[in-house]
Enzyme design. Structure first.
Site, PDB file in Angstrom:
ATOM      1  N   ASP A  79       0.847  -1.191   0.000  1.00 13.18           N
ATOM      2  CA  ASP A  79       0.000   0.000   0.000  1.00 13.18           C
ATOM      3  C   ASP A  79       0.882   1.240   0.000  1.00 13.18           C
ATOM      4  OD1 ASP A  79      -2.615   1.285   0.111  1.00 13.18           O
ATOM      5  OD2 ASP A  79      -2.026   1.952   2.099  1.00 13.18           O
TER       6      ASP A  79
ATOM      7  N   GLU B 266       0.735   5.747   0.346  1.00 13.92           N
ATOM      8  CA  GLU B 266       0.023   7.003   0.564  1.00 13.92           C
ATOM      9  C   GLU B 266       0.737   8.063  -0.263  1.00 13.92           C
ATOM     10  OE1 GLU B 266      -2.764   7.147   1.999  1.00 13.92           O
ATOM     11  OE2 GLU B 266      -2.757   5.190   3.007  1.00 13.92           O
TER      12      GLU B 266
ATOM     13  N   GLU C 248      -6.113  18.778   1.399  1.00 18.51           N
ATOM     14  CA  GLU C 248      -7.104  17.714   1.190  1.00 18.51           C
ATOM     15  C   GLU C 248      -6.472  16.329   1.307  1.00 18.51           C
ATOM     16  OE1 GLU C 248      -6.220  19.515  -2.971  1.00 18.51           O
ATOM     17  OE2 GLU C 248      -6.463  20.191  -0.886  1.00 18.51           O
TER      18      GLU C 248
ATOM     19  N   HIS D 145      -6.171   6.841   6.730  1.00 16.82           N
ATOM     20  CA  HIS D 145      -5.384   5.943   5.893  1.00 16.82           C
ATOM     21  C   HIS D 145      -3.981   5.820   6.475  1.00 16.82           C
ATOM     22  CE1 HIS D 145      -7.948   5.556   2.152  1.00 16.82           C
ATOM     23  NE2 HIS D 145      -8.625   6.395   2.914  1.00 16.82           N
TER      24      HIS D 145
ATOM     25  N   ASP E 177      -3.175  -0.595   6.672  1.00 13.62           N
ATOM     26  CA  ASP E 177      -3.945  -1.007   5.502  1.00 13.62           C
ATOM     27  C   ASP E 177      -3.415  -2.324   4.923  1.00 13.62           C
ATOM     28  OD1 ASP E 177      -5.482   1.198   5.852  1.00 13.62           O
ATOM     29  OD2 ASP E 177      -4.856   2.234   4.027  1.00 13.62           O
TER      30      ASP E 177
END
Length: 233
Positions: free
Chosen positions: A8, A10, A53, A151, A156
């Site tokens: 995973d 980010e 965001e 997250h 994750d």
């Protein structure tokens, strides 16, 4: 032995072609569908601002990544951990796209797409028309994701490993232990190999004779007394 890696990332945004960068990458190792405890995790300085965001999604700010290595400094260790194993990711084209952009930026080859296993695509085939986000799958499959308030690549990966196991049909860890016991081989316990030795239960001669007498008098058609199950004389 089947080795796979759950991965995973980010990022600072949604599109590497628009300058978005990786800020975190994590991976956990699976062997025969079960986590071994081996993992990889790095925070990465994206060398650009993180939009507000994006911070609201994963919680990372510019200050969190100040002084962290750039992707070019972690690429070799990441590739070594991935090896040549299949790579499982939820919405895998997203993660592969970002990693490919980062790898190309530092003069390395992109990942082979034949290694890509998209658990989101698997979930859509199994649950068509239903929500198939990682959170939705955890709820549907009874996997505790209460600690997932934002997250996080490491968490994750661990959750996705459980989801992937269920998407593959589920597997009882006891079967792995039984297989190891049968061959007196090692079994992984919390990621460490432990040697086990089978200890057969001895049946007293009188109990064995009584059992044989019962079978001979009451179960003349017992299937295990017939070929190919009956032992050779």
């Amino acid at each position: 032995m089947m080795r796979q890696v759950v991965l995973d990332t980010e990022t600072t945004g949604l599109d590497p072609l628009q300058g978005d960068r990786v800020i975190e990458v994590a991976a956990v190792e699976l062997v025969n569908l079960l986590p071994t405890g081996a993992s990889f995790h790095r925070l990465v300085n994206p060398k650009r601002d993180i939009p507000a965001e994006a911070t609201r999604v994963h919680g990372f700010t510019n200050a969190d990544l100040e002084g962290k290595p750039g992707f070019e400094e972690v690429a070799e260790d990441l590739l070594a951990f991935l090896g040549d194993s299949p790579i499982i990711a939820h919405n895998a084209p997203f993660d592969f796209g970002f990693l490919d952009a980062e790898l190309l930026r530092c003069g390395r080859k992109p990942l082979d797409r034949s290694r890509m296993v998209d658990s989101l695509d698997m979930a859509k085939q199994r649950y068509p028309g239903m929500p198939n986000s990682l959170d939705a799958l955890c709820r549907r499959l009874g996997i505790d994701n209460s600690m997932r308030t934002s997250h996080n690549a490491v968490l994750d990966c661990k959750l996705l490993a459980e989801v992937y196991l269920e998407l593959m049909g589920g597997k009882q860890p006891g079967f792995e232990l039984a297989a190891a016991l049968a061959g007196n081989g090692p079994v992984l316990v919390d990621g460490e190999a432990v040697s086990w030795t089978a200890r057969p239960i001895a049946v007293p001669d009188d109990r064995a004779a009584a059992h044989q007498g019962f079978v001979a008098s009451k179960l003349k058609e017992a299937i295990w007394l017939k070929p190919p199950f009956a032992p050779e004389a």
